[in-house]
Scaffold this active site. Structure first.
Site, short mmCIF file in Angstrom:
data_model
loop_
_atom_site.label_atom_id
_atom_site.label_comp_id
_atom_site.label_asym_id
_atom_site.label_seq_id
_atom_site.Cartn_x
_atom_site.Cartn_y
_atom_site.Cartn_z
N HIS A 192 0.85 -1.20 0.00
CA HIS A 192 0.00 0.00 0.00
C HIS A 192 0.88 1.24 0.00
O HIS A 192 2.10 1.14 0.09
CB HIS A 192 -1.01 -0.02 1.15
N HIS A 233 1.35 3.93 1.99
CA HIS A 233 1.87 4.69 3.12
C HIS A 233 3.40 4.83 3.06
O HIS A 233 4.10 3.95 2.55
CB HIS A 233 1.46 4.05 4.45
N ASP A 275 5.76 4.59 5.18
CA ASP A 275 6.61 3.57 5.80
C ASP A 275 6.55 2.24 5.04
O ASP A 275 7.08 1.22 5.50
CB ASP A 275 6.25 3.37 7.28
N HIS A 276 5.92 2.27 3.84
CA HIS A 276 5.86 1.06 2.99
C HIS A 276 6.39 1.32 1.58
O HIS A 276 6.92 0.41 0.95
CB HIS A 276 4.42 0.52 2.93
N HIS A 296 -7.45 -0.87 5.58
CA HIS A 296 -6.40 0.02 6.08
C HIS A 296 -6.20 1.16 5.07
O HIS A 296 -6.25 2.33 5.41
CB HIS A 296 -5.13 -0.78 6.29
N ASP A 332 -0.10 -4.07 6.26
CA ASP A 332 -0.75 -3.55 7.46
C ASP A 332 -2.18 -4.06 7.59
O ASP A 332 -3.04 -3.38 8.16
CB ASP A 332 -0.75 -2.01 7.45
N HIS A 357 4.74 -4.79 10.72
CA HIS A 357 5.11 -4.10 11.97
C HIS A 357 5.26 -5.06 13.13
O HIS A 357 4.58 -6.09 13.19
CB HIS A 357 4.04 -3.07 12.36
FE FE Z 1 2.63 0.69 8.19
ZN ZN Z 2 0.03 1.55 6.57
#
Ligand code: FE
Ligand code: ZN
Length: 241
Positions: free
Chosen positions: A56, A58, A60-61, A114, A133, A171
């Site tokens: 996805h 985001h 942090d991805h 998400h 996530d 995570h």
């Molecule tokens: Fe994340």
């Molecule tokens: Zn995420």
């Protein structure tokens, strides 16, 4: 020889995963939480990055995509539902599509909730799924873009995989999730045992994932909700926990 998976702690609590096929020499990165940490791991292993598979959009991805493409020339496979949101995307995939790593095939499953375009990558023959996530050990992703009903359907789709499937979440939230799970099912013996096992792993500085779907079905309050309404209620409780 089979697939080799290297787990890389990134940022504060993310995991990057490199999946390497010794036969073809191909290596993929599941998401790109931290380009420098991923490049360092590649160097240590002597692997060349050939693809990024994003779950996805985001940061942090997908935040490391641009640097990884620049430094390795790798291709980027991205969720079809997030066109324009994934840096460097070369190919967009959605539910039912397959992606390959050497001779290995992974199936794309749509798991909106998400984010709306969130996808997971399932290596059916290897019983491995990269869940981004969507699911965490004893937890699940916050429902940011989709509805709780969508997220419940996404979890249901993952629960249809064989019990021996290993889930690889993005995570390390397990210890926190455990504290919440205990408020929902304080007498669940499997949960109590898992909480102890997790505490021991964390005390030893070790990751608590991957984790089997079988164990999650016994201990994850979100997977155990039984329906969309109960899921929505538990998710709301967790949001303010
Ligand atoms: Fe994340
Ligand atoms: Zn995420």
């Amino acid at each position: 020889m089979t697939l080799t998976i290297k787990q890389i702690p990134c940022l504060s609590d993310n995991y990057g995963y490199l999946v390497h096929d010794p036969k073809s020499g191909e290596t993929i990165s599941i998401d790109s939480p931290d380009a420098n940490a991923i490049l360092e791991a590649l160097k240590t292993e002597g692997w060349a990055l050939t693809q990024i598979w994003n779950t996805h959009h985001h940061f942090d991805h997908a935040g490391g995509n641009a640097q990884l493409v620049r430094e390795t020339g790798c291709a980027v496979i991205a969720p079809a539902g997030e066109k324009g949101m994934i840096p460097g995307a070369d190919r967009y995939v959605g539910g039912g599509d397959t992606v390959s790593l050497g001779a290995y095939m992974a199936r794309v499953v749509d798991t909106p909730g998400h984010t709306l375009g969130h996808i997971c990558y399932v290596f059916d023959a290897q019983h491995i799924v990269f869940v981004g996530d969507t699911v965490f050990s004893m937890g699940c992703g916050r429902v940011f873009e989709g509805t709780p009903a969508q997220m419940w359907d996404s979890l249901t789709a993952l629960m249809a995989l064989p019990d021996e499937t290993m889930l690889y979440p993005a995570h390390e939230y397990t210890a926190d999730n455990a504290r919440f799970a205990l408020t929902i099912e304080p007498d669940n013996a499997d949960l109590l045992a898992r909480v102890e096992a997790v505490a021991a792993l964390r005390a030893a500085g070790r990751p608590t994932v991957p984790v089997s779907l079988a164990l999650e079905k016994k201990t994850n309050p979100f997977l155990r909700a039984g329906g969309a309404d109960a899921f929505a209620r538990i998710r709301r409780q967790k949001d303010t926990f």
